[in-house]
Scaffold this motif. Sequence first.
Motif: not given
Length: 123
Positions: A27, A47, A50
């Motif tokens: 991320s 976020f 990832g």
Amino acid sequence: MVVPLQTTVGSPVAIAGTVGLFALFLSVTAHIAARNVLGDVAIRNAFGVGPLPAGIAVLSTTFGVSAALALPLALAADAALIKYLYDRPWRLTLYVVAIHLVVTIILGALVFSLLALWQSAPG
């Protein structure tokens, strides 16, 4: 019935921690790549990028899937997530994915080298 995750060395908490740290690392590198290509972008989008490639990497390693199959699958998932989360054309999306791959390799090599140096220090 024995599931491959049961035969790995380590507890389920250790496995979950490994996936979580790898997802966090991916991320961060996704955000670095997106900022370099797209300019000012929200960190919350990174976020979302990832976890899926991290999960693919850990599961493919666990089940013994060849890296020649797992890497294109992880890159395709990365591209799909970047396309969806950042809402950019495919050409720009593929450029972000390429930069994400490069940043991940460079930062991963740097972190691994620093950890290896730290572990080999005397004392």
